[in-house]
Design an enzyme around this catalytic site. Structure first.
Site, mmCIF file in Angstrom:
data_model
loop_
_atom_site.group_PDB
_atom_site.id
_atom_site.type_symbol
_atom_site.label_atom_id
_atom_site.label_comp_id
_atom_site.label_asym_id
_atom_site.label_seq_id
_atom_site.Cartn_x
_atom_site.Cartn_y
_atom_site.Cartn_z
ATOM 1 C CB CYS A 118 -0.873 0.013 1.241
ATOM 2 S SG CYS A 118 -1.835 -1.479 1.394
ATOM 3 N NE ARG A 126 4.276 1.980 -1.191
ATOM 4 C CZ ARG A 126 5.435 1.416 -0.865
ATOM 5 N NH1 ARG A 126 6.517 1.719 -1.548
ATOM 6 N NH2 ARG A 126 5.513 0.564 0.114
ATOM 7 C CD1 TRP A 182 -1.838 -4.789 -4.977
ATOM 8 C CD2 TRP A 182 -1.090 -5.978 -3.230
ATOM 9 N NE1 TRP A 182 -1.561 -6.052 -5.414
ATOM 10 C CE2 TRP A 182 -1.102 -6.811 -4.376
ATOM 11 C CE3 TRP A 182 -0.668 -6.519 -2.025
ATOM 12 C CZ2 TRP A 182 -0.697 -8.135 -4.334
ATOM 13 C CZ3 TRP A 182 -0.263 -7.840 -1.987
ATOM 14 C CH2 TRP A 182 -0.280 -8.628 -3.135
ATOM 15 C CG ASN A 218 2.365 -0.855 3.523
ATOM 16 O OD1 ASN A 218 1.914 -1.886 3.048
ATOM 17 N ND2 ASN A 218 3.602 -0.436 3.289
ATOM 18 N N GLY A 219 0.821 -3.190 5.405
ATOM 19 C CA GLY A 219 1.434 -4.354 6.038
ATOM 20 C C GLY A 219 0.369 -5.312 6.531
ATOM 21 C CD GLU A 255 11.667 -9.582 -17.201
ATOM 22 O OE1 GLU A 255 11.499 -10.427 -16.312
ATOM 23 O OE2 GLU A 255 11.325 -8.389 -17.074
ATOM 24 C CE LYS A 305 7.872 -7.064 -17.233
ATOM 25 N NZ LYS A 305 9.029 -7.318 -16.472
ATOM 26 C CD GLU A 311 4.762 -8.202 -14.474
ATOM 27 O OE1 GLU A 311 5.691 -7.949 -15.272
ATOM 28 O OE2 GLU A 311 4.744 -7.783 -13.313
ATOM 29 C CG HIS A 320 12.373 -33.385 -23.132
ATOM 30 N ND1 HIS A 320 12.772 -34.686 -23.305
ATOM 31 C CD2 HIS A 320 13.388 -32.608 -23.571
ATOM 32 C CE1 HIS A 320 14.007 -34.695 -23.805
ATOM 33 N NE2 HIS A 320 14.396 -33.442 -23.973
ATOM 34 C CE LYS A 336 8.352 -0.837 -9.727
ATOM 35 N NZ LYS A 336 8.614 -1.579 -10.987
#
Ligand code: M6R
Length: 620
Positions: free
Chosen positions: A2, A27, A77, A103-104, A488, A492, A495, A511, A615
């Site tokens: 947050c 955030r 968040w 936050n937390g 990566e 991307k 996301e 395989h 983030k």
């Protein structure tokens, strides 16, 4: 997680808080809210969704209802409780006198909630945070701490378990905010006749460059004239004042349509600035107060711990370090590390990579590594954050503030920084001759210019993405150091475009994953350099043929002059020639564009804030 903001001063505080929240929105953007302390006590407004929804709410109720010179604000968040209006912060106490933002995670919230319910207090939200507001009101209203805001706040803080940043305001103390941090971040901004709080300095950078870093378990009491720092037991404590060296422009979009696009174009500078200062008198240097040459010499294994893109940068480092230093490098997703009981000792170097320096999984891995006697070197982009503070040494990346939730420039800067560590190890242990190290360094120094050229693929990738049509899934293949690039690229795309994507080592395809190949499935292939001694180039050309034979369409990334791949590419994007080990620093660029373009094709206009993501992830 947050974003938290606070202001006490002489100006109307609401516009200051809304602007600060705009900078903190990266955030978390599940909800936003503010609580202003004015002449008539506490007035608050909050709403689920992005900050724009809160602004609509403020327009509906009228700014005048939120008048006052003290404010706290929050962008959420979600952890405990869905992203709804009720679960949005601030939370106000049963008597309407206290407001808090958090936050937390308050780990003992269930016990606290039960206690409050036994006292007949009805909780309005599903959050753990709301308990703190009621506990503070209770402590202020009755018992030993009655009427004493500070003592009541300390009383509550000492009852909370977990990691948290909390800001408290009380209607009877309109010129004060009491804030606390335990593990999660909180910065103090010092203005003239005004004081600020923020999860990071971007919250108040527009108003002041003077900031104070707080210790791990700190309480800070602010009013317009200054601040006082305390320990949780109420004794005096010190902070670390510093001057912020980012400017406001660095934290804004600079003419691009998104922070992410701006940050992609900042990659040459991010890598250049990260390399700067690490080559002197023909030698690679780490920072002062970093690991000593003797320590570097002593390591007989490396563990890399990181999450997400930072993990992918570490995977690239594994290839480089094992090749240059000839010691085993193990890489572990940070959230798994300590639960697996890895074998570590004082000859183990743990490389902890994190853009934010706040990621809880990585932080816990660092703590575990230290208890096992290993030495921890953090690679981090955020000054003063928790991971470097708890590590034995730090190598900062200089990517500047990264606001887009999807990591771009921080990722490239991490790869560059990891390579600096690899070269420092090779130099200390003598596994490479000085002229070999100098040659690798020259290649690294040429990278920023080559990234500039890779950025020229912007329009070509955009045109390709328009021809791709509806995509259900997309595969990414690489070999050697091309594998982390594939991972990566797939991350991307997931996301940003919300499309299923997977990265594989190309050799692994037959395989199992080859069963996924069907007519017109787009497959990205990262091709290693055909120059040099590696046989990987011819192997991957065979892999491309295998998938083409089954109807896939190939998006091939290959270096200039590699003609062998031309017959097998539906789309061919060129990157400048470079040793294969450096390819993550170039081949990632078109994949960032590809993900952003497909996201927009799919209707995700806000690529800076992909759904469900934050983030920095400060919970395990
Ligand atoms: O701040 P950190 O580098 O520790 O963050 C690690 C991951 O959460 C981060 O890389 C995440 O995967 C990004 N959204 C990737 O784009």
């Amino acid at each position: 997680m947050c974003g938290i903001v606070g202001y006490v001063g002489q100006k109307q505080s609401l516009p200051i808080a809304v602007e600060a929240l705009r900078r903190m929105e990266y955030r978390g953007y599940d909800s936003a809210g503010v609580a202003v302390v004015g002449e008539n006590g506490i007035a608050s407004a909050k709403r689920a969704g992005k900050l724009a929804n809160l602004e609509d709410k403020i327009a509906e109720i009228g700014e005048g209802t939120l008048a006052g010179t003290t404010v706290i604000g929050h962008t959420r968040w979600a952890t405990h409780g869905r992203p709804t209006d009720e679960n949005a912060h601030p939370h106000v106490s049963f008597d309407g006198k206290v407001a808090i933002v958090h936050n937390g995670i308050i780990e003992n919230f269930a016990v606290l909630r039960e206690e409050l319910e036994r006292d007949g207090i009805e909780l309005k939200s599903e959050t753990d945070s709301e308990t703190a507001a009621h506990l503070l009101a209770k402590a202020y209203n009755d018992g030993d701490t009655a009427g004493d805001f500070r003592a009541s706040a300390l009383n509550v803080l000492n009852r909370l378990e977990g990691a948290f940043t909390l800001l408290f305001v009380h209607a009877n103390h309109p010129d004060q905010i009491i804030a606390a941090r335990r593990s999660t971040p909180l910065m103090v901004g010092v203005g003239e006749g005004e004081m600020f709080l923020g999860s990071d300095v971007a919250a108040f950078i527009e108003h002041t460059k003077q900031a104070v870093e707080l210790g791990h378990d700190s309480v800070v009491v602010i009013n317009k004239d200054g601040y006082e720092i305390l320990n949780f037991d109420g004794s005096g404590a010190e902070g670390k004042p510093f001057t912020i060296d980012w400017d406001l422009e660095a934290a804004e979009k600079g003419g691009y349509d998104s922070f992410m696009m701006k940050e992609i174009f900042e990659q040459p500078a991010a890598v250049r600035d990260t390399l700067a200062g690490h080559w002197a008198d023909g030698r690679v240097t780490l920072d002062e107060n970093s690991l000593t040459v003797d320590q570097l010499k002593s390591f007989n294994q490396v563990f890399v711990v990181a999450c997400g893109s930072a993990y992918h940068s570490g995977l690239a480092a594994k290839y480089a370090i094992e090749h240059w230093v000839r010691i085993p490098v193990q890489i572990e997703v940070a959230s798994e590390f300590r639960y697996r009981d890895p074998v570590l000792d004082e000859r183990t170097l743990v490389l902890a990579i994190s853009q934010s320096g706040e990621t809880a999984d990585t932080l816990e891995a660092v703590r575990h590594a230290k208890t096992q006697g290993a030495k921890v070197l953090a690679v981090c982009n955020t000054n003063g954050s928790q991971i470097p503070r708890e590590s034995d040494a730090v190598l900062y990346t200089h990517a500047g503030p990264e606001i887009g939730v999807a990591s771009t420039k921080a990722f490239l800067a991490q790869v560059a920084a990891n390579y600096i560590v690899g070269l420092a190890l090779a130099q200390a242990k003598g596994t490479k001759y000085p002229d070999e190290i100098a040659e690798i360094w020259r290649e690294l120094e040429a990278i920023p210019g080559k990234i500039e050229q890779a950025l020229d693929s912007r329009d070509q990738v955009n045109e390709i993405s328009e021809t791709l049509g509806a995509i259900k899934t997309m595969l990414f293949l690489g070999r050697g150091v091309g594998f982390p690039i594939a991972l990566e690229g797939a991350l991307k795309l997931k996301e940003l475009a919300y499309i299923h994507a997977e990265g594989f080592p190309a050799g692994e395809l037959k395989h199992g994953p080859i069963a996924l190949i069907e007519e017109d499935l787009p497959v990205v292939v990262i091709v290693p350099s055909p120059r040099g001694v590696s046989q990987l180039h011819s192997k991957i050309v065979s892999n491309i043929q295998e998938i083409r034979a089954r109807g896939a369409k190939t998006f091939v990334i290959a270096e200039e002059g590699d003609t062998a791949v031309e017959p097998y590419a539906n789309w061919l994007v060129r990157i400048p020639q470079t040793p294969t080990i450096m390819q993550p620093l170039l081949a990632t660029v078109p994949l960032q564009f590809l993900a952003a373009d497909i996201a927009r094709e799919n209707g995700n206009e806000d690529i800076d804030k992909p759904r469900n993501l934050a983030k920095s992830v400060t919970v395990e």
